[in-house]
Design a protein around this motif. Structure first.
Motif, short mmCIF file in Angstrom:
data_model
loop_
_atom_site.label_atom_id
_atom_site.label_comp_id
_atom_site.label_asym_id
_atom_site.label_seq_id
_atom_site.Cartn_x
_atom_site.Cartn_y
_atom_site.Cartn_z
N PRO A 87 0.80 -1.23 0.00
CA PRO A 87 0.00 0.00 0.00
C PRO A 87 0.83 1.28 0.00
N LYS A 88 2.11 1.17 0.31
CA LYS A 88 2.99 2.34 0.26
C LYS A 88 3.00 2.95 -1.14
N THR A 89 2.74 2.13 -2.15
CA THR A 89 2.74 2.64 -3.52
C THR A 89 1.71 3.75 -3.71
N LEU A 90 0.62 3.71 -2.93
CA LEU A 90 -0.41 4.73 -3.06
C LEU A 90 0.07 6.06 -2.50
N GLU A 131 -10.94 12.01 -8.94
CA GLU A 131 -12.06 12.06 -8.00
C GLU A 131 -12.29 10.71 -7.33
N ARG A 132 -12.12 9.65 -8.09
CA ARG A 132 -12.23 8.31 -7.50
C ARG A 132 -11.10 8.05 -6.51
N PHE A 133 -9.89 8.46 -6.89
CA PHE A 133 -8.74 8.32 -5.98
C PHE A 133 -9.02 9.02 -4.65
N ARG A 169 -7.88 3.78 9.64
CA ARG A 169 -8.93 3.16 8.83
C ARG A 169 -9.41 1.88 9.52
N SER A 170 -10.60 1.48 9.16
CA SER A 170 -11.15 0.24 9.72
C SER A 170 -10.38 -0.96 9.19
N PRO A 171 -10.40 -2.06 9.93
CA PRO A 171 -9.72 -3.28 9.44
C PRO A 171 -10.23 -3.71 8.07
N GLU A 172 -11.52 -3.52 7.83
CA GLU A 172 -12.09 -3.93 6.55
C GLU A 172 -11.56 -3.07 5.41
N GLU A 173 -11.48 -1.76 5.66
CA GLU A 173 -10.97 -0.87 4.62
C GLU A 173 -9.50 -1.13 4.34
N ARG A 174 -8.74 -1.34 5.38
CA ARG A 174 -7.30 -1.65 5.19
C ARG A 174 -7.13 -2.92 4.38
N ALA A 175 -7.93 -3.93 4.72
CA ALA A 175 -7.82 -5.22 4.00
C ALA A 175 -8.20 -5.04 2.54
N ILE A 198 -7.92 -2.28 0.70
CA ILE A 198 -6.86 -1.55 0.02
C ILE A 198 -5.67 -2.46 -0.25
N GLU A 199 -5.27 -3.24 0.73
CA GLU A 199 -4.14 -4.15 0.55
C GLU A 199 -4.45 -5.19 -0.52
N ALA A 200 -5.68 -5.70 -0.54
CA ALA A 200 -6.05 -6.68 -1.56
C ALA A 200 -6.06 -6.03 -2.94
N GLY A 201 -6.52 -4.79 -3.03
CA GLY A 201 -6.53 -4.10 -4.31
C GLY A 201 -5.14 -3.89 -4.86
N VAL A 202 -4.18 -3.53 -3.98
CA VAL A 202 -2.80 -3.35 -4.43
C VAL A 202 -2.24 -4.67 -4.95
N GLN A 203 -2.46 -5.75 -4.23
CA GLN A 203 -1.93 -7.04 -4.67
C GLN A 203 -2.57 -7.50 -5.97
N GLN A 204 -3.86 -7.19 -6.15
CA GLN A 204 -4.50 -7.53 -7.42
C GLN A 204 -3.88 -6.72 -8.55
N GLY A 205 -3.60 -5.45 -8.27
CA GLY A 205 -2.95 -4.62 -9.28
C GLY A 205 -1.59 -5.15 -9.66
N VAL A 206 -0.80 -5.57 -8.66
CA VAL A 206 0.52 -6.14 -8.93
C VAL A 206 0.39 -7.37 -9.82
#
Length: 289
Positions: free
Chosen positions: A184-187, A209-211, A227-233, A235-243
């Protein structure tokens, strides 16, 4: 691209160290297998410049290139990794000449006769020059041509007072690829770099605007804390999917077509643009390659 900016402009231990913005460095030797740059040419010594266009445009002048059949090119790449110009054998011929690089903050006009104008969507632009060496004995001739490349600001060229200096560049240190590109540091780095990239299309405005809805705002830190645990999870899942998506796009690439080029050539396919960075960062567009 930002990693290379940091390494070449600020890292004194780097073999690619330039040492400043708006400064020419000519690499007056041919690349060897020991060189670590991506996809290097082995018959064209390089010239590299990082332009800072925040305060004013910059004029780079290429000399007349001889003999008439010697290939050369000065490639310009925006900070968001689009090829924005090629000055060279294919596009203008052997006469060389001045090119005026204009950043997105410049509001004035460029007087006629100063040079060919190239508009950049980003404050920082990477210039990469190549001049063909035909044989070892020819190297001295190419070195002489490199030494004739000049750089001046627009105010220096026009013999006018210098404009107000841009703010000192606030370096955001690149730690390592795993942290910066695969976490998530990439963000946080994305938000940092976005302040130097102008909006060009309605689609880009919509993306910003979405960002912003998840805290990615140009020039502001992106943080997970609070952030909530759900939001953090998520975001982290989104980064890994992007990778994973970028890796798959790199594996599918069979040529530079569709992954390296201008914004007109690549359109809004940001995944393919990312694949181009992975396959051959700062690579030529297919027409030049």
């Amino acid at each position: 691209a930002y990693r290379f900016l940091q390494d070449e402009v600020f890292n004194q231990k780097s073999t690619s160290y330039i040492g400043a913005f708006n400064k020419i460095r000519n690499y007056q030797r041919l690349n060897t297998p020991e060189d670590t740059m991506f996809t290097p040419n082995v018959d064209t010594p390089y010239t590299r410049i990082w332009l800072d266009l925040r305060a004013e445009p910059v004029v780079v002048t290429m000399p007349k290139i001889t003999p008439a059949d010697r290939y050369y090119v000065l490639q310009a790449i925006s900070l968001d990794h689009y090829n924005i110009d090629f000055t060279g054998t294919r596009t203008i011929g052997q006469e060389g000449g001045a090119v005026v690089y204009v950043g997105p903050r410049h509001s004035g006009t460029i007087p006629k006769g100063v040079g060919r104008v190239v508009q950049s969507p980003t404050d920082f632009v990477y210039l990469q020059g190549r001049i063909l060496v035909s044989n070892p004995a020819d190297m001295k001739n190419v070195v002489a041509l490199q030494d004739k490349i000049t750089l001046k600001t627009l105010s220096e060229t026009l013999k006018q007072p210098k404009p107000k200096r841009a703010e000192a560049f606030q370096l955001k240190p690149w730690t390592n690829d795993d942290e910066v590109l695969r976490s998530p540091k990439t963000l946080d780095y994305l938000a940092y770099v976005l302040q130097y990239i102008s909006l060009q299309t309605p689609e880009e405005q919509q993306l910003r605007e979405r960002f912003a809805k998840i805290g990615i705002v140009a020039g502001q830190p992106f943080v997970l804390e609070g952030r909530s645990p759900e939001e953090r999870a998520a975001i982290e899942a989104g980064v890994q999917q992007g990778v994973a998506d970028v890796k798959n796009a790199i594996n599918r690439a069979t040529s530079s077509a569709g992954i390296l080029g201008s914004k007109d050539e690549l359109g809004t396919n940001y995944l393919n643009r990312a694949a181009g960075v992975g396959v051959g960062i700062f690579g030529n567009s297919p027409a030049e390659a």
